[in-house]
Design an enzyme around this catalytic site. Structure first.
Site, mmCIF file in Angstrom:
data_model
loop_
_atom_site.group_PDB
_atom_site.id
_atom_site.type_symbol
_atom_site.label_atom_id
_atom_site.label_comp_id
_atom_site.label_asym_id
_atom_site.label_seq_id
_atom_site.Cartn_x
_atom_site.Cartn_y
_atom_site.Cartn_z
ATOM 1 N N ASP A 187 0.862 -1.161 0.000
ATOM 2 C CA ASP A 187 0.000 0.000 0.000
ATOM 3 C C ASP A 187 0.910 1.226 0.000
ATOM 4 O O ASP A 187 2.090 1.133 0.362
ATOM 5 C CB ASP A 187 -0.883 -0.038 1.247
ATOM 6 C CG ASP A 187 -1.692 1.224 1.438
ATOM 7 O OD1 ASP A 187 -2.381 1.633 0.494
ATOM 8 O OD2 ASP A 187 -1.624 1.812 2.536
ATOM 9 N N ASP A 189 -0.182 5.062 0.911
ATOM 10 C CA ASP A 189 -0.413 6.063 1.949
ATOM 11 C C ASP A 189 -0.362 5.441 3.340
ATOM 12 O O ASP A 189 -1.053 4.454 3.620
ATOM 13 C CB ASP A 189 -1.761 6.734 1.734
ATOM 14 C CG ASP A 189 -1.814 7.517 0.432
ATOM 15 O OD1 ASP A 189 -2.287 8.656 0.453
ATOM 16 O OD2 ASP A 189 -1.369 6.993 -0.605
#
Length: 288
Positions: free
Chosen positions: A87, A89
Site C-alpha cells: 500500500d 499512503d
C-alpha cells in the site's frame, strides 16, 4: 516456529526484558546480526511451540517493552518470495495524500475524518473515496505537486527494504487507493516494477472532484496482486503484502506473509506480522 523480537536502536531494550520474553516462549534469545538493518536490534528465539495463550502473553509483554514480535517458520527466507506488494499512503509513505491535498482547500479535518473511518473499516471504501474526492472540486491541480514536494516522505526503512528485496530479485508492486500522480512518481523514484492507483480527473488545470475509471478498492487491490503474481509466474503465497488499513485486508489475506505497518487494530489482528516500532526494513530481520 521462531519468535523474532525487534526494536529500534534508539529504544534501548534491557537484556532482562529480552530474557523474560524468551523465557515465556521456553527458549533463549540469540541476537540477529543482519548488516542490512542498521537502525534496529533483533533477537531470535528458536523452536517455539506456538499456542493462543503464548501469543497473548508475548503480545502483552512486547507491547509493554515496546518491542515488535513475529512468529516465523524456521528456515523461511526472503528468497522464498517472488513479490513485495505495498500500500502507499501511511505504509510506503508517511502521509495520506488526499488529506494533504484537502489541506490546500482548508478541508483537511473533514477529509481526514472520512479517511480514518474508512481505514478502520467503518465506511465502505468506494463511498469514502467518492465523498473525499468531491470535496476537492475546484482545487488547482498544482496542489498535487506541492504535496509531493513539501509533504511526502518515505516511511522509516522503506528505501533500505526496497534495496534489499530488489537485490534479492523480488519484483515490487505499489497498489494504492490513492492516486496515480503520486504512485507514478514513486515508481520512477524507487525503481518499482508495477503500480496501480486511482486517477484524479483534471479539467482546465483544476480538479473536478471526480475519479476517472474504476476505483482501486480492496477487491481491486487483491485482484492486482493476483494479476502481477500470474504475470511473473508466482503464486500469491510467494508474495509479501504490506498495508495499514481495512482496504488492504483482502490482498494481505492471499499473501504468504502479511505485514501490518503502523496499522489500525483491525489490520494488526489479521496480519501475520505487525511492525509498530521498527521500520519497513524490519521484514529483513524476520527473514534473515
Amino acid at each position: 516456529m521462531n519468535l523474532i523480537l525487534q526494536a529500534p536502536k534508539s529504544h534501548a531494550v534491557s537484556a532482562a526484558d529480552i530474557d523474560a520474553i524468551a523465557a515465556l516462549a521456553s527458549g533463549q534469545a540469540q541476537r540477529i546480526t543482519d548488516s542490512r538493518v542498521a537502525d534496529a536490534d533483533a533477537w531470535r528465539v528458536a523452536g517455539v511451540a506456538v499456542t493462543d495463550e503464548l501469543k497473548a502473553a508475548i503480545d502483552a509483554a512486547c507491547l509493554k517493552a515496546r518491542l515488535d514480535y513475529a512468529f516465523i517458520g524456521a528456515g523461511q527466507r526472503l528468497a522464498d518470495f517472488r513479490l513485495v506488494a505495498m500500500d502507499m499512503d501511511s505504509t510506503l509513505i508517511t502521509i495520506e495524500c488526499i488529506d494533504e491535498i484537502a489541506d490546500m482547500q482548508g478541508l483537511k479535518p473533514q477529509v481526514a475524518e472520512i479517511t480514518e473511518a474508512a481505514m478502520r473499516g467503518e465506511i465502505e471504501f468506494n463511498e469514502s473515496l467518492v465523498r473525499r474526492v468531491a470535496l476537492l472540486k475546484g482545487l488547482d491541480a498544482g496542489a498535487l505537486q506541492r504535496v509531493y514536494d513539501e509533504r511526502l516522505q518515505l516511511s522509516p526503512g522503506a528505501e533500505n527494504m526496497l534495496k534489499a528485496v530488489q537485490a534479492a530479485g523480488l519484483k515490487t508492486l505499489l497498489v494504492s487507493g490513492g492516486f496515480t500522480f503520486f504512485t507514478d512518481r514513486m515508481k520512477a523514484r524507487l525503481g518499482l516494477d508495477y503500480t496501480h492507483a486511482n486517477t484524479l480527473e483534471v479539467l482546465d488545470g483544476k480538479l473536478t472532484g471526480k475519479v476517472v475509471g474504476g476505483i482501486v478498492n480492496a477487491e481491486e487491490k487483491r485482484a492486482t496482486v493476483e494479476r502481477v503474481c500470474q504475470e511473473i509466474g508466482a503464486q500469491p503465497a510467494q508474495a509479501i503484502v504490506m498495508g495499514d488499513g481495512a482496504n488492504d485486508l483482502r490482498m494481505m489475506g492471499i499473501s504468504g506473509l502479511s505485514v501490518a505497518f503502523r496499522a489500525k487494530p483491525v489490520v494488526r489482528a489479521q496480519a501475520s506480522v505487525g511492525l509498530n516500532f521498527v521500520g519497513l526494513d524490519g521484514i529483513l530481520n524476520l527473514l534473515a
